[in-house]
Design an enzyme around this catalytic site. Structure first.
Site, PDB file in Angstrom:
ATOM      1  N   CYS A   1     -12.940  -0.922  -9.304  1.00 11.50           N
ATOM      2  CA  CYS A   1     -14.090  -0.019  -9.174  1.00 11.50           C
ATOM      3  C   CYS A   1     -14.327   0.741 -10.473  1.00 11.50           C
ATOM      4  CB  CYS A   1     -13.892   0.938  -7.993  1.00 11.50           C
ATOM      5  SG  CYS A   1     -12.399   1.922  -8.121  1.00 11.50           S
TER       6      CYS A   1
ATOM      7  N   GLU B   1       0.840  -1.189   0.000  1.00  6.49           N
ATOM      8  CA  GLU B   1       0.000   0.000   0.000  1.00  6.49           C
ATOM      9  C   GLU B   1       0.887   1.256   0.000  1.00  6.49           C
ATOM     10  OE1 GLU B   1      -3.230   1.060  -0.098  1.00  6.49           O
ATOM     11  OE2 GLU B   1      -2.462   3.070   0.327  1.00  6.49           O
TER      12      GLU B   1
END
Ligand code: SAH
Length: 446
Positions: free
Chosen positions: A403, A328
């Site tokens: 997404c 991340e």
């Protein structure tokens, strides 16, 4: 083109476009009519004519579709947040399934079966995050959402998409905003540029994004929060000195309240204002369950969880592999992930804070055929270095959570050593054209 600006036309809508707008054809030219539904005969006023398409404003629906319903929000049509409220929920789900299939076919030439779109438990009141720009406008301070494709603020006093906890603080936000000089994009002046509200499961986290930082600004913010919204869980200050569109800047400080843990599928974790949390809890649970079921079935040796946010999914994957590694880029999110690993006492999970484009080539070079890669990138999709590293690695399975169907399709086409075996959309974002998708890929036999 025969169509002219200001023409009044009558047309039958054939389909819905990527932003939920009705699409008709006049002289074979696509005409986009916002708010119109397939099968409807409509009247519309042409407002824009380009070389190969036109845009028209809906003036009258002559024959309404059975899928049409009454939008719940008074701002619908003006606010840029939602674009499907006029469509019944079942038809929204069918539309999203079709939109994913269409993107895969047109962009990636993949004609995989796309499963039914997994619904949200509720179609309103389901979103736990709201970002509200504050701007100097014609009438003084304006607080609201941006209109579609614009930086014009639609002043919004309520948002029925949000959970009750978020809705309850909206009047207080306007009172807090009135105590500060609003941001002016044209010259960078003003003090307050954004509010970001999150529902942490009942308690609310509020972040005020300011243009600068000083002791007095901080004190005024803490005073305003305790006077106007005394029940807040967390009140944060964030400083963004840049002139761009990014909401948050790099400096963040808690100014009132104390950190509130949020429960995510039985795990207590802390979400930093700059960290990530899925915005629809019921769909998050369904998505996380689907991903962990895949891991359980594959029983991989190692799982690389790329774009891992606050590490909640990484932690849920821990029981299903010998080792799990989250990657991340956002330091605050990666730190939350480390805290979560420590609090759960997980010994087989490691978090790396870094850019997947830089970290994955080395990391994936060492993984065996019995491994699995989870990719859950932001809307822009995966960097080319990430795609190349995945293609070159030995992992037998890839789970791609996306997404954005367009970048998903682009990346699936580039993942040439993998075959798409299953595609399932999830309705993370009801009332909007956005859709989450989980794709299972298997390594091709070479
Ligand atoms: N899987 C996570 C988060 C997904 S959101 C969850 O379910 O909570 C995508 C995440 O990718 C964000 O946290 C964002 O900060 C991170 N990100 C964006 N670009 C990145 C990059 N180049 N390298 C690593 N992480 C990145």
């Amino acid at each position: 083109m025969i169509l002219q600006k200001n023409d009044n036309i009558e047309a039958v809508i054939e389909s819905l476009g990527y932003r939920g707008e009705g699409v008709a054809r006049v002289d074979r030219v696509p005409v986009f009519v916002g708010g119109a539904l397939p099968g409807e005969r409509v009247r519309a006023h042409v407002i824009l004519v380009k070389k190969d398409y036109a845009v028209a404003k809906l003036t009258e629906v002559l024959s309404p579709s059975p899928d049409r319903t009454e939008p719940r929000c008074p701002y619908f049509g003006r606010c840029g947040g939602c674009n499907l409220q006029h469509i019944k929920y079942g038809a929204q789900l069918a539309y999203k399934r079709g939109a994913v299939a269409d993107a895969l076919k047109k962009i990636a030439h993949i004609s995989a079966d796309v499963g039914e779109c997994v619904p949200s438990d509720s179609e309103y009141g389901c979103r736990n995050k709201l970002s509200l720009p504050v701007r100097r406008g014609r009438n003084g301070t304006e607080v609201g959402l941006f209109a579609y494709n614009s930086h014009r603020i639609v002043e919004t006093e309520d948002c029925p998409l949000q959970t009750d906890a978020v809705r309850a603080v909206l009047p207080g936000l306007r009172r807090i905003a009135a105590r500060f000089a609003p941001y002016d994009e044209t010259d960078g002046s003003g003090e307050l540029r954004h509010f970001v509200v999150r529902d942490l499961g009942g308690a609310v986290s509020l972040t005020a994004v300011l243009t600068s930082r000083s002791r007095s600004l901080r004190d005024r913010l803490a005073d305003a929060a305790s006077a106007e919204l005394p029940g807040l869980g967390e009140m944060w200050l964030n400083v963004n000195r840049s002139s761009g569109n990014v909401i948050m800047g790099g400096e963040t400080e808690l100014v009132a309240g104390s950190r509130v843990p949020v429960d995510i599928m039985g795990m207590r974790t802390y979400v930093h204002p700059c960290g990530f949390m899925q915005v629809n809890p019921s769909v998050m649970r369904k998505l996380y369950t689907a991903v962990t079921e895949q891991a359980a079935a594959a029983a991989p040796d190692t799982i690389i969880d790329a774009y891992s946010g606050g590490g909640t999914l990484t932690a849920l994957l821990a029981p299903h592999a010998r080792s799990v590694i989250g990657v991340e880029i956002e330091r605050a999110a990666s730190e939350s992930a480390d805290e979560l690993v420590a609090s759960l006492g997980l010994t087989n999970v490691r978090n790396i804070c870094g850019d997947c484009a830089a970290v994955l080539p080395g990391l994936l070079a060492g993984v065996s055929g019995g491994s699995m890669v989870v990719l859950d990138p932001p809307r822009s999709g995966c960097a080319r270095e990430v795609i190349d590293a995945v293609n070159a690695c030995g992992a037998s399975r890839v789970l791609y959570v996306s997404c954005n169907p367009s970048t998903l399709a682009r990346d699936l086409a580039l993942l040439s050593n993998y075959e798409t075996v299953s595609v399932r959309p999830f309705d993370m974002f009801p009332q909007t054209c956005w859709v989450e998708t989980m794709v299972i890929l298997e390594r091709k036999n070479s």
